[in-house]
Design an enzyme around this catalytic site. Sequence first.
Site, PDB file in Angstrom:
ATOM      1  N   TYR A 146      25.507   8.940  -5.484  1.00  0.00           N
ATOM      2  CA  TYR A 146      26.128   9.764  -6.809  1.00  0.00           C
ATOM      3  C   TYR A 146      26.266  10.474  -6.252  1.00  0.00           C
ATOM      4  O   TYR A 146      25.796  11.241  -6.266  1.00  0.00           O
ATOM      5  CB  TYR A 146      25.758   8.705  -8.210  1.00  0.00           C
ATOM      6  CG  TYR A 146      27.074   9.323  -9.416  1.00  0.00           C
ATOM      7  CD1 TYR A 146      28.196  10.210  -9.353  1.00  0.00           C
ATOM      8  CD2 TYR A 146      26.640   9.141 -10.949  1.00  0.00           C
ATOM      9  CE1 TYR A 146      28.640  10.342 -10.151  1.00  0.00           C
ATOM     10  CE2 TYR A 146      26.738   9.285 -11.310  1.00  0.00           C
ATOM     11  CZ  TYR A 146      28.545   9.854 -11.561  1.00  0.00           C
ATOM     12  OH  TYR A 146      28.720  10.730 -12.761  1.00  0.00           O
ATOM     13  N   LYS A 174      29.779   6.522  -5.774  1.00  0.00           N
ATOM     14  CA  LYS A 174      31.112   7.031  -6.593  1.00  0.00           C
ATOM     15  C   LYS A 174      30.939   8.067  -6.273  1.00  0.00           C
ATOM     16  O   LYS A 174      30.046   9.150  -6.393  1.00  0.00           O
ATOM     17  CB  LYS A 174      29.910   6.540  -7.799  1.00  0.00           C
ATOM     18  CG  LYS A 174      30.821   7.191  -9.331  1.00  0.00           C
ATOM     19  CD  LYS A 174      30.189   6.689 -10.428  1.00  0.00           C
ATOM     20  CE  LYS A 174      30.979   7.420 -11.482  1.00  0.00           C
ATOM     21  NZ  LYS A 174      30.798   7.500 -12.546  1.00  0.00           N
TER      22      LYS A 174
END
Length: 305
Positions: A146, A174
Amino acid sequence: MTTQRPQPTRRPRPFGRALCAMITPFTATGDVDLAGAQKLAAHLVTEGCDGLVLNGTTGESPTTTDAEKTTLVRAVREAVGDRASVVAGVGSASTRHTVALARAAEAAGADGLLVVTPYYSRPPQAAVEAHFLGVADAVGVPLMLYDIPGRTGTRIEPETMLRLAGHPRIVAVKDCAYDLLGSTKVIAGTSLAYYSGCEELNLPLYAVGGAGFVSTVANVAPRTLRAVLDAFDAGSTAEAARLNGVTLPLAELMMASGLPGTVTTKALLDALGLPAGPVREPLQSAGPERVGALVAAYEAMRAGQ
C-alpha cells in the site's frame, strides 16, 4: 462482416478487478457489527465486487483493536465464502506488530494482506524494503503493498518497488502515490498487479496495464465502478470514459470535499439503508446538509448510468 479487434492480454489479477475498501460497520453503541459486516459484504459481492479489502483506512483500522480486526476477517470470510477474495489490512508503524497482525489474518482466512508503508517514523528506502520482505517471509499468503505517502510520509520509490517485485509473495500494489509515470514504469518492468486506490485514477491506471481498483466509493456504487472496467475490456473506450465521468461528481464529494471517505461513505450507506453505523472518534459523523448532498449526487449518478 464486422471484425472484432483483439483485446490486449492483461496480466494476472491475484485478487480480482473490482475491489471494495469496505467500511467496518458499528452498532449504535460503537461495537463492531459483525452481522452488519456480513450483510454488507454479501451485498457488495452480489453487486459486482470480486474482492473485499478489510481493516484499511476506510475500515477505521487506526481505531479498531487487533482482536476486532481478526474477528472481522473471519466473519466476512464466512459470509462470502469463495465468491470473492478477502484481503486484510495489517499495516502498522511496527514491523513486529505488522507480522503479528499478518499471521492472525492469515489464520482467520484472508486470501491476501494489504501492508502499508510504516508511518510516522519515516524510514529510509532500505528499511522500507526490509519491512515488506520481513512480512512476506513470515506468512504463506500474497501481499498487496500500500503506497500512500500522503498519509504515511514515506513513498515506496519505484526503484524499491522494482526490487520488491522479485519476492514470490509480493504480487500487488494499492497505488495512492499520484505518480502515473512511476507506476507505469513499475507496471512495464514487473508482473505486479497495480490497483488504483484513487477513484480519479481508476480508468487511467487500468488503461496503462493496471489490474483494477481498491475503492472506497465501491461501498455505495460497486456496479457502476465495475461497469467502467467492463466497458474498457469490451473495447468500448468511449463508453468507459462516459461511465467514468458519471461517477466523478459522487467520488469528488465523497473523497475530496473536506470530510474523510469513511465519514461520507457511512453517511450515504446509512441513508441507503445498508449497514454502517457511526464512526469512531476522533472521526465525527456528517451533518444533515452533507448527507442530503451525498444522496443527491448518488441519485444523479444512478440516473446517468
